[in-house]
Motif scaffolding. Structure first.
Motif, short mmCIF file in Angstrom:
data_model
loop_
_atom_site.label_atom_id
_atom_site.label_comp_id
_atom_site.label_asym_id
_atom_site.label_seq_id
_atom_site.Cartn_x
_atom_site.Cartn_y
_atom_site.Cartn_z
N SER A 87 89.45 -55.50 -4.25
CA SER A 87 89.04 -55.34 -5.80
C SER A 87 90.20 -56.17 -6.78
CB SER A 87 88.42 -54.00 -5.97
OG SER A 87 88.23 -53.85 -7.30
N PRO A 88 89.70 -56.65 -7.63
CA PRO A 88 90.75 -57.14 -8.59
C PRO A 88 91.01 -56.03 -9.78
CG PRO A 88 88.64 -58.09 -9.11
CD PRO A 88 88.46 -57.37 -8.04
N LEU A 89 90.14 -55.02 -9.68
CA LEU A 89 90.04 -54.10 -10.96
C LEU A 89 91.41 -53.13 -11.02
CD1 LEU A 89 86.82 -52.50 -11.01
CD2 LEU A 89 87.49 -54.35 -12.11
N PRO A 90 92.39 -52.89 -9.87
CA PRO A 90 93.42 -52.30 -9.90
C PRO A 90 94.61 -52.92 -10.68
CG PRO A 90 92.61 -52.11 -7.59
CD PRO A 90 91.92 -52.98 -8.56
N PHE A 91 94.43 -54.31 -10.98
CA PHE A 91 95.55 -54.91 -11.84
C PHE A 91 95.50 -54.71 -13.24
CE2 PHE A 91 94.79 -57.92 -8.43
CZ PHE A 91 95.88 -57.97 -8.00
#
Length: 289
Positions: A87-91
């Motif tokens: 998932s790209p959200l943790p950035f």
């Protein structure tokens, strides 16, 4: 020689006949309205939106969240590595971790600055109900910080998904979207609300900000320097319950493999803030302004 006659009684003026008083009755042209919680909310909203510190702290918060978040996404997008469905959200975590310092600062200033300037005397004179004042400050600040954080976190999340779509990034699930936007925004708003309460307790801006920044960073820093085997349990607990670690839980990337998970960090910060708020309310009723 004639005897002087006593003066004849005169009719009393109309205002004296009606009121039975030696002074005329006065009716204010300003309508008398019984104050309520809505008036306190309006007053606190006017104060917080008219202060330059609010614009500066929230402006820096948005810049940090967007700037650091997009920089992290751009670094990954420019690298040849494949994300393999992650998932790209943790950035967005890195920008929010730095930006929460601004929310903490604003929370402290919302209460402590009035004690520093003496404005709190005017506030308490206009609204003698101290509990109502504290509740109005808390409500206005919480809603404002939650909305700003939600908008910033959501914007970064959408941009990360668009930027990393061609790098093997997975599509976030509904639960991941909820935790990475609404959940983390509630957590940061409650952290700011805790700062507001600490500002009310300490009544000193610099002191309260120092306490809150120490609360955020000190457990993690202390844990890093605990090398003794006998302190392993304490070290692990500091890692698990440090605010950066709990904040990372909302992105399913906890800094530790144990400790709070799911929505646990939100209930922890909610309980701590509720206890601190109750203490601030009781102390506010007993203290002299």
């Amino acid at each position: 020689m004639s005897t002087p006659q006593p003066p004849l009684p005169q009719a009393a003026p109309a205002w004296q006949a009606e009121t039975g008083s030696a002074h005329p009755a006065y009716t204010s042209p300003i309508p008398v309205v019984r104050t309520h919680f809505g008036h306190a909310l309006a007053s606190e909203w006017t104060k917080i939106r008219s202060l330059r510190s609010t614009m500066w702290t929230l402006g820096v918060f948005v810049l940090l969240v967007l700037g650091i978040g997009l920089a992290a996404g751009a670094m990954v997008a420019s690298s040849p590595a494949d994300m393999h469905g992650d998932s790209p959200l943790p950035f967005g975590f890195f920008g929010l971790l730095m930006g929460c310092m601004c929310i903490i600062t604003l929370g402290v200033l919302t209460t402590a600055s009035e004690y520093g300037t003496g404005m709190i005397r005017t506030t308490m004179t206009v609204c003698p109900s101290r509990g109502r004042v504290l509740a109005a400050k808390a409500t206005v600040f919480f809603v404002l910080s939650f909305v700003i954080t939600l908008v910033s976190a959501s914007l970064v999340a959408f941009l990360h998904v668009a930027m990393l779509e061609g790098h093997g990034a997975g599509t976030p699930s509904g639960q991941e979207w909820l935790k990475g936007t609404v959940g983390v925004s509630l957590y940061i708003a409650l952290l700011g609300l805790l700062s507001l309460v600490i500002g009310s307790l300490v009544r000193h801006s610099a002191g309260a900000i120092t306490i809150m920044i120490g609360t955020v960073l000190a457990p993690l820093v202390i844990a890093l320097f605990m090398f003794a085997q006998s302190l392993e349990g304490v070290r692990q607990a500091l890692f698990e319950y440090s605010i950066p670690s709990q904040l990372s839980v909302f992105y399913s990337t906890s800094l530790t493999g144990s400790g709070p998970s799911g929505w646990d960090p939100l209930w922890i910060i909610l309980g701590v803030t509720a206890v601190a708020f109750a203490g601030a309310y009781l102390l506010l009723e007993k203290r002299d302004v």
